[in-house]
Design an enzyme around this catalytic site. Structure first.
Site, PDB file in Angstrom:
ATOM      1  N   ARG A  90       0.823  -1.202   0.000  1.00 35.51           N
ATOM      2  CA  ARG A  90       0.000   0.000   0.000  1.00 35.51           C
ATOM      3  C   ARG A  90       0.866   1.265   0.000  1.00 35.51           C
ATOM      4  O   ARG A  90       0.503   2.280  -0.581  1.00 35.51           O
ATOM      5  CB  ARG A  90      -0.934  -0.012   1.212  1.00 35.51           C
ATOM      6  CG  ARG A  90      -1.990  -1.124   1.180  1.00 35.51           C
ATOM      7  CD  ARG A  90      -2.892  -1.063   2.402  1.00 35.51           C
ATOM      8  NE  ARG A  90      -3.902  -2.114   2.386  1.00 35.51           N
ATOM      9  CZ  ARG A  90      -3.781  -3.278   3.014  1.00 35.51           C
ATOM     10  NH1 ARG A  90      -2.671  -3.541   3.692  1.00 35.51           N
ATOM     11  NH2 ARG A  90      -4.738  -4.169   2.973  1.00 35.51           N
ATOM     12  N   ASP A 150      -9.487  -4.703   8.801  1.00 32.68           N
ATOM     13  CA  ASP A 150      -8.526  -5.650   9.361  1.00 32.68           C
ATOM     14  C   ASP A 150      -9.029  -6.203  10.695  1.00 32.68           C
ATOM     15  O   ASP A 150      -8.874  -7.398  10.989  1.00 32.68           O
ATOM     16  CB  ASP A 150      -7.173  -4.968   9.592  1.00 32.68           C
ATOM     17  CG  ASP A 150      -6.726  -4.156   8.396  1.00 32.68           C
ATOM     18  OD1 ASP A 150      -5.733  -4.521   7.772  1.00 32.68           O
ATOM     19  OD2 ASP A 150      -7.390  -3.136   8.100  1.00 32.68           O
ATOM     20  N   ARG A 153     -11.499  -8.806  10.127  1.00 30.65           N
ATOM     21  CA  ARG A 153     -10.845 -10.063   9.777  1.00 30.65           C
ATOM     22  C   ARG A 153     -10.345 -10.780  11.023  1.00 30.65           C
ATOM     23  O   ARG A 153     -10.449 -12.007  11.147  1.00 30.65           O
ATOM     24  CB  ARG A 153      -9.684  -9.786   8.827  1.00 30.65           C
ATOM     25  CG  ARG A 153     -10.096  -9.345   7.431  1.00 30.65           C
ATOM     26  CD  ARG A 153      -8.903  -8.851   6.628  1.00 30.65           C
ATOM     27  NE  ARG A 153      -9.270  -8.490   5.254  1.00 30.65           N
ATOM     28  CZ  ARG A 153      -8.605  -7.625   4.504  1.00 30.65           C
ATOM     29  NH1 ARG A 153      -7.530  -7.013   5.005  1.00 30.65           N
ATOM     30  NH2 ARG A 153      -8.989  -7.354   3.276  1.00 30.65           N
ATOM     31  N   HIS A 177      -2.622   0.606   8.376  1.00 23.32           N
ATOM     32  CA  HIS A 177      -3.435  -0.337   7.606  1.00 23.32           C
ATOM     33  C   HIS A 177      -2.517  -0.880   6.511  1.00 23.32           C
ATOM     34  O   HIS A 177      -2.492  -0.387   5.388  1.00 23.32           O
ATOM     35  CB  HIS A 177      -4.645   0.378   6.996  1.00 23.32           C
ATOM     36  CG  HIS A 177      -5.421  -0.472   6.020  1.00 23.32           C
ATOM     37  ND1 HIS A 177      -5.908  -1.720   6.322  1.00 23.32           N
ATOM     38  CD2 HIS A 177      -5.776  -0.240   4.729  1.00 23.32           C
ATOM     39  CE1 HIS A 177      -6.544  -2.215   5.271  1.00 23.32           C
ATOM     40  NE2 HIS A 177      -6.465  -1.333   4.290  1.00 23.32           N
TER      41      HIS A 177
END
Length: 315
Positions: A90, A150, A153, A177
């Site tokens: 990212r 996240d 998850r 993130h």
């Protein structure tokens, strides 16, 4: 101009933006939704397609629009940017997407916008900091989707590991993130029961190797999905829908959104995904949750990596 809390705009109508629009249609949070994209035809096509489902969804108006339509919006969601490629982190997206964010901020600040900005484009922590710095808006009004996805998850994987409903699992992923994010195992619990205590009651234990496996699955999940289908969008759409609900309904809920830090955790000059109270005015309070010694060190390392990237942008 008065702010209309029931009006939202989405800037960027790619997979993520369109999926968020579909989620908003399902939720019935807004009475008007404006879609904005550099490709006007794409925005119009998405608005038309979504509008076909209105008889079976919430009562709302969905249109393609321009930046002039955002002035009275209560919420503007920014998803615009180039996509993450397979094998690309990212953070490697930053130069291209920071330039796009700068252009968007110029358009928004040229209007009398008084609502909340919700940044979803990646890398979300760096771009949240960028948006706040370039706009000059109070940090309460510029937040990012952070590690809400996240954290979802983590809850799901822990629920599967413990054979318990993931909605009863309470735990956070914090920090970036991205690759330097960390799981706060020291604060994880199941309906108020400390994780270790719950495991003992179930005659099971999540050893360190299992924790590391779960963490890696969370950290690498986006890449695994991108390698298989090219992009991720359903999960983040659900996460953004949750954040939007907290704002519109003034829920005062705790979510690990991306926020600009001003001394919290001894950190500044950076935005990180941190548990925060979210309500009608956006960020209400950053929560300095207890961290273990190793967790605190990992958070500082994560902040250091992001700060180095931010300083390279010369905002």
């Amino acid at each position: 101009m008065a702010v209309n809390d029931r009006k939202a705009a989405i800037i960027g109508c790619g997979f993520v933006g369109a999926s968020i629009a579909f989620r908003f249609l399902q939720q019935g949070l807004f009475s008007r939704l404006v879609l904005i994209d550099a490709n006007r035809d794409k925005a119009e096509g998405e608005a038309m397609d979504l509008s076909d489902g209105l008889p079976y969804g919430a009562a709302m108006e969905i249109t393609a629009g321009t930046y002039d339509d955002i002035s009275d919006c209560g919420l503007v969601v920014i998803t615009a940017g180039v996509n993450q490629k397979p094998g690309e982190t990212r953070l490697q997206l930053i130069e291209r997407n920071a330039a796009i964010m700068g252009s968007i901020m110029g358009e928004i600040t040229a209007r009398p916008f008084q609502g909340i900005l919700l940044i979803v484009s990646n890398p979300v922590d760096v771009l949240t900091y960028t948006a706040q710095a370039l706009s000059g808006y109070p940090r309460e009004r510029v937040i990012g989707s952070g590690t809400v996805l996240d954290t979802g998850r983590l809850k799901q994987l822990l629920g599967e590991e413990l054979s318990v409903d993931s909605r009863n699992v309470h735990a956070f992923i914090v920090g970036e993130h991205g690759d330097s994010e960390l799981a706060v195992w020291s604060g994880a619990n199941v309906s108020g029961l400390n994780l270790d205590d719950f495991c003992r009651l179930r005659d099971q234990e999540i050893h360190q190797p299992a924790r590391e496996r779960i963490y890696r699955e969370i950290r690498d999940s986006a890449q695994q999905i991108i390698c298989r289908k090219g992009a991720t969008y359903y999960g983040i759409a659900m996460a953004v829908g949750r954040i939007a609900a907290c704002i519109v309904r003034d829920e005062h809920a705790v979510l690990p959104i991306s926020v600009v830090l001003e001394g919290e955790y001894g950190l500044d000059g950076v935005a990180l995904s941190i548990p925060s109270i979210v309500g009608r005015n956006g960020l209400e309070k950053i929560l300095e949750i207890p961290l273990g010694e190793e967790e605190g060190a990992a958070l500082r390392r994560s902040a250091g990596q992001l700060r180095e990237v931010i300083q390279g942008l010369k905002l």
